[in-house]
Design a protein around this motif. Sequence first.
Motif, mmCIF file in Angstrom:
data_model
loop_
_atom_site.group_PDB
_atom_site.id
_atom_site.type_symbol
_atom_site.label_atom_id
_atom_site.label_comp_id
_atom_site.label_asym_id
_atom_site.label_seq_id
_atom_site.Cartn_x
_atom_site.Cartn_y
_atom_site.Cartn_z
ATOM 1 N N ILE A 146 -3.038 0.578 -3.991
ATOM 2 C CA ILE A 146 -2.897 -0.738 -3.370
ATOM 3 C C ILE A 146 -2.563 -1.738 -4.469
ATOM 4 N N ILE A 147 -1.362 -2.281 -4.402
ATOM 5 C CA ILE A 147 -0.878 -3.223 -5.415
ATOM 6 C C ILE A 147 -0.898 -4.623 -4.811
ATOM 7 N N ARG A 148 -1.564 -5.528 -5.511
ATOM 8 C CA ARG A 148 -1.697 -6.902 -5.007
ATOM 9 C C ARG A 148 -1.197 -7.870 -6.065
ATOM 10 N N ARG A 149 -0.376 -8.821 -5.636
ATOM 11 C CA ARG A 149 0.187 -9.812 -6.561
ATOM 12 C C ARG A 149 0.105 -11.186 -5.926
ATOM 13 N N GLN A 150 -0.370 -12.151 -6.663
ATOM 14 C CA GLN A 150 -0.428 -13.518 -6.152
ATOM 15 C C GLN A 150 0.255 -14.462 -7.133
ATOM 16 N N VAL A 151 0.891 -15.490 -6.561
ATOM 17 C CA VAL A 151 1.584 -16.492 -7.358
ATOM 18 C C VAL A 151 1.088 -17.864 -6.911
ATOM 19 N N LYS A 152 0.667 -18.686 -7.862
ATOM 20 C CA LYS A 152 0.188 -20.022 -7.545
ATOM 21 C C LYS A 152 1.344 -21.011 -7.464
ATOM 22 N N SER A 186 0.848 -1.201 0.000
ATOM 23 C CA SER A 186 0.000 0.000 0.000
ATOM 24 C C SER A 186 0.879 1.244 0.000
ATOM 25 N N PHE A 187 0.503 2.221 -0.801
ATOM 26 C CA PHE A 187 1.269 3.458 -0.943
ATOM 27 C C PHE A 187 0.368 4.661 -0.766
ATOM 28 N N ASP A 188 0.932 5.733 -0.217
ATOM 29 C CA ASP A 188 0.210 7.004 -0.186
ATOM 30 C C ASP A 188 -0.124 7.446 -1.602
ATOM 31 N N ALA A 189 -1.176 8.229 -1.712
ATOM 32 C CA ALA A 189 -1.555 8.748 -3.030
ATOM 33 C C ALA A 189 -0.494 9.707 -3.538
ATOM 34 N N PRO A 190 -0.044 9.540 -4.787
ATOM 35 C CA PRO A 190 0.881 10.522 -5.368
ATOM 36 C C PRO A 190 0.199 11.890 -5.470
ATOM 37 N N PRO A 191 0.971 12.955 -5.507
ATOM 38 C CA PRO A 191 0.354 14.293 -5.609
ATOM 39 C C PRO A 191 -0.378 14.473 -6.933
ATOM 40 N N VAL A 192 -1.336 15.382 -6.949
ATOM 41 C CA VAL A 192 -2.089 15.672 -8.165
ATOM 42 C C VAL A 192 -1.122 16.128 -9.264
ATOM 43 N N GLY A 193 -1.326 15.589 -10.461
ATOM 44 C CA GLY A 193 -0.456 15.928 -11.573
ATOM 45 C C GLY A 193 0.741 15.006 -11.727
#
Length: 554
Positions: free
Chosen positions: A95-101, A67-74
Motif C-alpha cells: 500500500i503506497i500512500r503519497r500526500q502533497v500539501k 494498493s497492489f497485490d503482494a509480489p511473489p516470494v523471491g
Amino acid sequence: MLTALSIRDVVLIEALDLDFLEGLGVLTGETGAGKSILLDSLGLALGDRADSGLVRQGAERALVTASFDAPPVGHPLYALLDDQGLEVEPGEPLIIRRQVKADGGSRAFINDQPASAALLREVGGFLVEIHGQHDDRGLINPKGHRLLLDSFGALDVGEVANHYRVWVKAEAALAEARARVESDARDREWLDHSIAEIEKFAPEADEEAELAGARADMQKGEKLTEELGALDQLLQGSDGAMAQLRQAARRLDRIGGEHDYLGQALEAFDRALIEASEGEDLLAKAADALRYDPDTLDRIETRLFDLRALARKHQVQPDALASLLSDLQTRRDALDAGEEGLAKLAGEAKTARAAYEAAAQALHHARVAAAIRLDAAVAAELAPLKLEAAKFRTAVDSLPDDQWGASGMDRVAFEIATNPGAPFAPLMKIASGGELSRFILALKVALAQKGGADTMIFDEIDRGVGGAVASAIGERLARLSKGKQLLVVTHSPQVAARGDHHLLIAKASDGTVARTGVRPLDTAERREEIARMLSGAEITDEARAQATRLLERL
C-alpha cells in the motif's frame, strides 16, 4: 498488480475510490473530462514530482493511495525494500500512500512506513509500466533494453557474471600485490645500501659494552702507569721485596728445625710467598690489561664511535644492529619473492580475463542471434499498426573494455527508422507520440510474457488512427493482457470494445465547482459509451447498432 486507487482532493477530483481487476481495462471519456488527472494521481503515488498545483482548490492537501497485490516470494522488490530498512512480509499487499500539501512539501509511505520519493520511483518501476508520449521509463529507456533482450532470448548471464567476479578478484589481488611491490621497490636502493653498509661493518653481539670497557681500561692505564711502575720496582729486582722475601725464607729454612717457632715462622713465610706470588701475577695481568697504547686506543675509539653512529643512523641501539641486518635481509628476500609472486598473480589475472572474454563473446553471439529473432517478431507487428514504412532493429554493440561488467561486454539499444532511407535512432527520439505508443505496443507483443511489470498502462496509444489500425491495436492489447493487467486510456471505439472492464471518466459541474468522477460501466452502458465514441455529441441508432456489432464480434 494494481488492485485499488484512492484519490482525495487532486485537482478536479474531490473523492474517488476505484477497484481494478486483471485483464484489459479501458478508460474513456470526453476530452477534458480528467483522464490525465487519474494518471497524474497514480504517477504521484509512484514517485513523480510533487506539485502543489495538484491540490484541489480550497483543500489543505492532496492524498493518493495505491494498493497492489503482494509480489511473489523471491521478487527483487523485497530485497530493495529490505535494503531501505522497510519491513514488508512476503504475501503482504503493498500500500503506497503519497500526500502533497497546498503550501508545498510532500510525504510518502509504504505500508505505513516513511519512504522517499526516490524509493517510490524504484518500487513503481517493479510494479507498473506507464507507456505514453512523455514517458521516459519502460521500454524507451535504453537501460532496460539488454535485460529485455536477454529475457526474450532466454539467455543466462550467470556464467559470464561468475567469470567476471573471478576476474575482478584476480585483478584486485594483482593490483594490491603490485602496489606493495612498487612501494617496496622504492626502498630497494636503500635496502641494498643499508645491508651492504652493516654487513661491511660486521657488528657483533654485545660489542659496544666490550669496546667501551676496553676503552675505559686503557684510559685508566694511562693514569696508573707511574703507580704500576713504582710497584714493579718495589717488588722486582735483586733488591726488590720478592727477592728479599725469598732470601729470608731460604735462610729460615736452614734453621727452621732448631725450634718450633722457627718452623712455624717458615710456614708463615711460605704462605706469604705463595700469596705474594699470586699478587705479583695479578699485578702483571693488571699491567697488561691497563697497558696504555695510543694506537690501540685510537682503533678502539674509532670502532666504538662508528658503531654508535651507525646505530643512530638506523635509529636502533648499537646492540640491535646485528638483528636489524637480519630484518633488512628478510625484507629484501620478501621483495624478491614478491616480484616472483607478482608474475604468478599476473598470469592468474590474464587467465581469468581470457575465461571472461570467452564467456562474454559467446553471450554476445547469442544476443546477436536473439536480436535477429526479436527484430523479425517486431517487424511482423508493424504493418498492422500502420507502421509499415518504419524499420526496427536491436543494436548489439561491443563496449570498450573499461565498461565490461557482470552482464557482459555489450550495449543493447532498440532503434527505429520511421521512413525509408532515414537513419536509425533511439526510440525516445521519435517525434510522434502516437507512433511511439504503437512501437511500444509492437515491442510488448513481440516480447510477450518476457518480463516486465504485471500492470501496464497505455495512454492514448490509438491517437491519430482509426478503422483497421485501431482494431489491430485493440486486438494486440487484448492479447497482451492475458495473465496481466492492462489499463488503456483510449478515444477509439474499436479499442474500447476489446476491454474486459470499462471505466467512464466524466466531469460534472454545479455551476460553481467542477468535479471529475469515474464509474464502471455495465454492458448496456458500455454500448452507449461506444456509440458516443462512434457518433460524437448526438448518439444515433446506427451508432448503437455499430457498437453492438463491435461488442458481439469480440
